[in-house]
Design a protein around this motif. Sequence first.
Motif, short mmCIF file in Angstrom:
data_model
loop_
_atom_site.label_atom_id
_atom_site.label_comp_id
_atom_site.label_asym_id
_atom_site.label_seq_id
_atom_site.Cartn_x
_atom_site.Cartn_y
_atom_site.Cartn_z
N GLU A 27 0.83 -1.21 0.00
CA GLU A 27 0.00 0.00 0.00
C GLU A 27 0.86 1.26 0.00
O GLU A 27 0.55 2.24 -0.70
N GLU A 28 1.94 1.24 0.76
CA GLU A 28 2.84 2.40 0.82
C GLU A 28 3.43 2.73 -0.54
O GLU A 28 3.71 3.89 -0.85
N ASN A 29 3.63 1.69 -1.35
CA ASN A 29 4.23 1.88 -2.67
C ASN A 29 3.18 1.90 -3.79
O ASN A 29 3.54 1.82 -4.97
N ASP A 30 1.91 2.04 -3.39
CA ASP A 30 0.81 2.16 -4.35
C ASP A 30 0.79 0.99 -5.34
O ASP A 30 0.61 1.20 -6.56
N ILE A 31 0.98 -0.22 -4.81
CA ILE A 31 1.00 -1.43 -5.64
C ILE A 31 -0.33 -2.16 -5.47
O ILE A 31 -0.80 -2.36 -4.35
N THR A 32 -0.91 -2.55 -6.56
CA THR A 32 -2.19 -3.26 -6.54
C THR A 32 -2.10 -4.52 -5.70
O THR A 32 -1.12 -5.27 -5.77
N SER A 33 -3.12 -4.78 -4.91
CA SER A 33 -3.14 -5.95 -4.04
C SER A 33 -3.12 -7.24 -4.86
O SER A 33 -3.84 -7.36 -5.86
N GLN A 84 8.46 -3.48 -9.02
CA GLN A 84 8.07 -2.21 -8.43
C GLN A 84 8.63 -2.07 -7.02
O GLN A 84 9.08 -0.99 -6.62
#
Length: 426
Positions: A163-169, A190
């Motif tokens: 979440e901190e790195n704005d990566i899709t779950s 990423q």
Amino acid sequence: MKKIFGIGFVSAVAMSVMAGCSSGSSGTGGDGDVVQLSFSAWGNPAELDVYNRAVDAFNEMQDDIEVTLTGLPNDSYFQTLTTRLQGGQAPDVFYVGAENISTLMANGTIEPLSEFMETDESFVTEDEFTDDIWGASRDEDVIYGLPVDCNPFLLYYNKALLEENDITSPQEYYENGEWNWDTFAEVTGQLNEAGNHGYMQESGHVAMINWIWTNGGQFADADSIVADTDPNTKEAFEFVDEMVDEGNFTYAGTMPEGQGIEAMFMSGQVGFVSAGRWLTPMFLNSSLEFDYIPFPSNTGEQLETAAIATAYMAVNSNSDHVEEAQKFISYYTSTEGQEVRLDGEGNAVPSVEGIDEIVLNQDRPEHGQYLLDARGVGRVIDLEFTSPGLNEDLEDIYELMMLGDIDATDALEQSTAKAKEALDLD
């Protein structure tokens, strides 16, 4: 730099020194009536607490047997065990990994169990276990180790780090049928670009098998080594080699002392690690936000086969109390014993049939069902583990690839040749 890869496959803190656990010290208590049995296993502190649930339950129901558990570090466990077996100082009962049990069967240091399991003294019968769980622990019709439980491999992921790195779950990818190797390469890339470790890759044969099987490949079939003729297996070697080379995967053996995969994960330095349920009790004792996700598939199937790790309970043939030792391990691995250990915040999935629902009796992590899903399609490694020492030889080869000393083609050629030689299949 090599990391040992076994069912606990984790670093553990010893509960006590193993001295005094020899078969010679196992006898009657001070009142002359109670048989004292020594029991050794690997495991992190949270796992050892789980093991003791069944030890305590057994001790409470017995008037004439008392079992004491001693935990030992995983990274030296089998070496310590074999040294003490040779010196007559080993415990009465102990865990032995699937990759090592053939060694003890070959040297005659563990007791056959089949006849005892047919008596009224046994808490469990052979047919209560799932058919595919025996692996190398059974030589034809003779059983030498009872499956403690089982641990289907999947991935743990750090929810907060993604979440901190704005990566899709991964859950979103999985539900959309997009959780595949390409997606995993993108996500771990990423994380790497953001200064984190994407995935911790270990060097054991199980760690390589997970990529082979999720690509539809085979290293071995029932009685032969086929890796050198299987293009899917070759592709799996190349994928791992490429991911390590590009930094998406970090070889766990290059980490400093004390920085195992669980420590790296708990400190928020890595997005994904692979393991069975054994890391869960430790992670639940922290503030870590984590969840499970199956291994990504490269076959087009949403859920593909990955390995099921298991350990076996064995009895020291030189124990002064073989029958009492057999009785204890039959309880520990029975339906009742596994339910006592694994219900709620347990460290594994049952190896007996009919109690899978206990795995879901905990609030965290959210997707406990994935453990059962992975169990449903997974399988244990069989042929390769029937040759004493082969697992270590294969691990040495895979390590060379992950360190960049040889490439995927060489690793595949060498591991195939080594396996054929060890199994006398040339």
